[in-house]
Design a protein around this motif. Structure first.
Motif, PDB file in Angstrom:
ATOM      1  N   ASN A  42       0.825  -1.203   0.000  1.00 20.39           N
ATOM      2  CA  ASN A  42       0.000   0.000   0.000  1.00 20.39           C
ATOM      3  C   ASN A  42       0.863   1.259   0.000  1.00 20.39           C
ATOM      4  OD1 ASN A  42      -2.369  -1.398  -0.067  1.00 20.39           O
ATOM      5  ND2 ASN A  42      -2.675  -1.404   2.155  1.00 20.39           N
ATOM      6  N   CYS A  43       1.908   1.285   0.810  1.00 24.41           N
ATOM      7  CA  CYS A  43       2.780   2.458   0.874  1.00 24.41           C
ATOM      8  C   CYS A  43       3.499   2.686  -0.444  1.00 24.41           C
ATOM      9  CB  CYS A  43       3.796   2.302   2.008  1.00 24.41           C
ATOM     10  SG  CYS A  43       3.072   2.576   3.661  1.00 24.41           S
ATOM     11  N   VAL A  44       3.929   1.572  -1.058  1.00 23.78           N
ATOM     12  CA  VAL A  44       4.601   1.723  -2.359  1.00 23.78           C
ATOM     13  C   VAL A  44       3.651   2.332  -3.376  1.00 23.78           C
ATOM     14  CG1 VAL A  44       5.632   0.460  -4.280  1.00 23.78           C
ATOM     15  CG2 VAL A  44       6.266  -0.115  -1.936  1.00 23.78           C
ATOM     16  N   GLY A  45       2.428   1.822  -3.390  1.00 22.54           N
ATOM     17  CA  GLY A  45       1.451   2.348  -4.345  1.00 22.54           C
ATOM     18  C   GLY A  45       1.068   3.789  -4.061  1.00 22.54           C
ATOM     19  N   LEU A  46       0.867   4.083  -2.764  1.00 17.81           N
ATOM     20  CA  LEU A  46       0.501   5.453  -2.400  1.00 17.81           C
ATOM     21  C   LEU A  46       1.647   6.429  -2.695  1.00 17.81           C
ATOM     22  CD1 LEU A  46      -1.338   4.764   0.979  1.00 17.81           C
ATOM     23  CD2 LEU A  46      -2.382   5.535  -1.157  1.00 17.81           C
ATOM     24  N   ASP A  47       2.874   5.995  -2.389  1.00 21.80           N
ATOM     25  CA  ASP A  47       4.022   6.860  -2.668  1.00 21.80           C
ATOM     26  C   ASP A  47       4.146   7.126  -4.162  1.00 21.80           C
ATOM     27  OD1 ASP A  47       4.483   6.853  -0.006  1.00 21.80           O
ATOM     28  OD2 ASP A  47       6.231   5.517  -0.069  1.00 21.80           O
ATOM     29  N   GLN A  48       3.932   6.075  -4.974  1.00 21.26           N
ATOM     30  CA  GLN A  48       4.007   6.249  -6.416  1.00 21.26           C
ATOM     31  C   GLN A  48       2.922   7.200  -6.925  1.00 21.26           C
ATOM     32  OE1 GLN A  48       6.325   5.297  -8.404  1.00 21.26           O
ATOM     33  NE2 GLN A  48       5.367   5.992 -10.297  1.00 21.26           N
ATOM     34  N   ALA A  49       1.715   7.052  -6.398  1.00 18.18           N
ATOM     35  CA  ALA A  49       0.620   7.941  -6.797  1.00 18.18           C
ATOM     36  C   ALA A  49       0.908   9.371  -6.383  1.00 18.18           C
ATOM     37  CB  ALA A  49      -0.693   7.472  -6.178  1.00 18.18           C
ATOM     38  N   LEU A  50       1.466   9.546  -5.182  1.00 19.98           N
ATOM     39  CA  LEU A  50       1.817  10.893  -4.720  1.00 19.98           C
ATOM     40  C   LEU A  50       2.870  11.513  -5.620  1.00 19.98           C
ATOM     41  CD1 LEU A  50       1.678  13.158  -2.640  1.00 19.98           C
ATOM     42  CD2 LEU A  50       3.361  11.911  -1.264  1.00 19.98           C
ATOM     43  N   ARG A  51       3.889  10.725  -5.963  1.00 19.86           N
ATOM     44  CA  ARG A  51       4.974  11.235  -6.812  1.00 19.86           C
ATOM     45  C   ARG A  51       4.445  11.671  -8.183  1.00 19.86           C
ATOM     46  NH1 ARG A  51       7.704   7.249  -6.250  1.00 19.86           N
ATOM     47  NH2 ARG A  51       9.031   7.956  -4.523  1.00 19.86           N
ATOM     48  N   GLN A  52       3.569  10.871  -8.767  1.00 20.64           N
ATOM     49  CA  GLN A  52       3.034  11.191 -10.096  1.00 20.64           C
ATOM     50  C   GLN A  52       2.215  12.483 -10.076  1.00 20.64           C
ATOM     51  OE1 GLN A  52       0.886   7.651 -11.182  1.00 20.64           O
ATOM     52  NE2 GLN A  52       2.734   6.549 -11.847  1.00 20.64           N
ATOM     53  N   ASN A  53       1.414  12.641  -9.028  1.00 21.85           N
ATOM     54  CA  ASN A  53       0.598  13.852  -8.937  1.00 21.85           C
ATOM     55  C   ASN A  53       1.459  15.090  -8.695  1.00 21.85           C
ATOM     56  OD1 ASN A  53      -2.555  13.355  -8.915  1.00 21.85           O
ATOM     57  ND2 ASN A  53      -1.601  11.580  -7.932  1.00 21.85           N
ATOM     58  N   LEU A  54       2.490  14.933  -7.873  1.00 21.02           N
ATOM     59  CA  LEU A  54       3.386  16.069  -7.653  1.00 21.02           C
ATOM     60  C   LEU A  54       4.137  16.432  -8.926  1.00 21.02           C
ATOM     61  CD1 LEU A  54       4.824  15.237  -4.107  1.00 21.02           C
ATOM     62  CD2 LEU A  54       3.108  16.956  -4.702  1.00 21.02           C
ATOM     63  N   GLN A  55       4.520  15.410  -9.698  1.00 17.29           N
ATOM     64  CA  GLN A  55       5.185  15.685 -10.981  1.00 17.29           C
ATOM     65  C   GLN A  55       4.252  16.420 -11.937  1.00 17.29           C
ATOM     66  OE1 GLN A  55       6.408  11.751 -12.125  1.00 17.29           O
ATOM     67  NE2 GLN A  55       8.399  11.921 -11.100  1.00 17.29           N
ATOM     68  N   PHE A  56       2.972  16.028 -11.948  1.00 14.52           N
ATOM     69  CA  PHE A  56       2.003  16.700 -12.817  1.00 14.52           C
ATOM     70  C   PHE A  56       1.857  18.172 -12.424  1.00 14.52           C
ATOM     71  CE2 PHE A  56      -2.263  18.171 -13.782  1.00 14.52           C
ATOM     72  CZ  PHE A  56      -2.394  17.844 -15.115  1.00 14.52           C
ATOM     73  N   ILE A  57       1.772  18.427 -11.105  1.00 12.96           N
ATOM     74  CA  ILE A  57       1.648  19.809 -10.636  1.00 12.96           C
ATOM     75  C   ILE A  57       2.878  20.618 -11.011  1.00 12.96           C
ATOM     76  CG2 ILE A  57       1.543  21.248  -8.557  1.00 12.96           C
ATOM     77  CD1 ILE A  57      -0.215  19.085  -7.292  1.00 12.96           C
ATOM     78  N   ALA A  58       4.070  19.995 -10.856  1.00 17.35           N
ATOM     79  CA  ALA A  58       5.305  20.705 -11.205  1.00 17.35           C
ATOM     80  C   ALA A  58       5.343  21.048 -12.685  1.00 17.35           C
ATOM     81  CB  ALA A  58       6.519  19.853 -10.826  1.00 17.35           C
ATOM     82  N   ALA A  59       4.883  20.118 -13.528  1.00 14.74           N
ATOM     83  CA  ALA A  59       4.880  20.379 -14.970  1.00 14.74           C
ATOM     84  C   ALA A  59       3.923  21.508 -15.324  1.00 14.74           C
ATOM     85  CB  ALA A  59       4.497  19.104 -15.719  1.00 14.74           C
ATOM     86  N   GLN A  60       2.779  21.560 -14.674  1.00 18.19           N
ATOM     87  CA  GLN A  60       1.818  22.632 -14.950  1.00 18.19           C
ATOM     88  C   GLN A  60       2.366  23.992 -14.525  1.00 18.19           C
ATOM     89  OE1 GLN A  60      -1.361  22.550 -16.486  1.00 18.19           O
ATOM     90  NE2 GLN A  60      -0.556  20.565 -17.139  1.00 18.19           N
TER      91      GLN A  60
END
Length: 218
Positions: A42-60
């Motif tokens: 669960n932590c691996v999946g949640l961490d991955q989801a968090l990272r992807q969303n933060l990357q999307f925000i950074a790109a925007q």
């Protein structure tokens, strides 16, 4: 015989109890192992989801367009939800976002300091040029008129004010003509011009210079 049967029953009971305890321990160990494994996944999946969303925000933020603010707001809500789930799951990993510099606000430049306004140099209007016939000597006999002495020869002057040999400059302000002559004879006026000198500064048909400037050159 009875004692044997009773002992046999007791032995079988002990075997069943021991077997049950073993099964319970094994089952407990499996439950503990499964719980830890599930939490890790669960932590691996949640961490991955968090990272992807933060990357999307950074790109925007690094390349914004008209809809970036709305997209960032939506993704930030997702990020908050993921962080809540990570807290419940006990996830403690520090999620690093590649290119995190893009998520930070650009450093603001200090306001440009303007140099103190310098007053423009005061320009004074050039002095008016001196009246015609002035600027070469001391103005003398102010207000005097100049006329003919009636003497012939080369241009010269006659004066009762200045000694012989004095150099005078006479200017006719009506036509701005001037002549420099030497005093060679004596008269009763400030200055008289002989015929040749007077002809160079006179106005046609006039025998008197009413507006004259007389200067002593030397």
């Amino acid at each position: 015989m009875k004692r044997y049967r009773r002992n046999s029953r007791i032995g079988r009971t002990r075997k069943l109890i021991i077997g049950g305890v073993a099964i319970a321990i094994a089952g407990g160990a499996f439950a503990i192992s499964t719980g830890v494994s599930s939490a890790g996944e669960n932590c691996v999946g949640l961490d991955q989801a968090l990272r992807q969303n933060l990357q999307f925000i950074a790109a925007q933020r690094s390349a914004p367009d008209a809809l970036s603010d709305a997209r960032i707001a939506n993704r930030q809500a997702v990020v908050d939800l993921i962080n809540q789930r990570r807290a419940v799951a006990g996830c403690t990993a520090n999620v690093a976002v590649p290119g995190a510099a893009a998520t930070t606000a650009p450093a603001t430049k200090p306001p440009a300091t303007r140099a103190p306004a310098t007053k423009p140099p005061v320009t004074t209007a050039p002095a008016a040029p001196p009246a015609a016939g002035t600027g070469t000597g001391e103005v003398v006999c102010k207000g005097s008129t100049v006329t003919l002495s009636g003497e012939g020869g080369a241009p010269f002057a006659s004066s009762g004010t200045f000694p012989l040999g004095t150099v005078l400059k006479v200017t006719n302000l009506d036509n701005n003509k001037s002549i420099t002559v030497k005093v060679e004879t004596t008269s009763g006026s400030c200055v008289l011009l002989n015929n040749a000198a007077f002809d160079q500064v006179r106005e046609p048909g006039k025998f008197l210079i009413r507006r004259a400037v007389i200067e002593r050159v030397k």
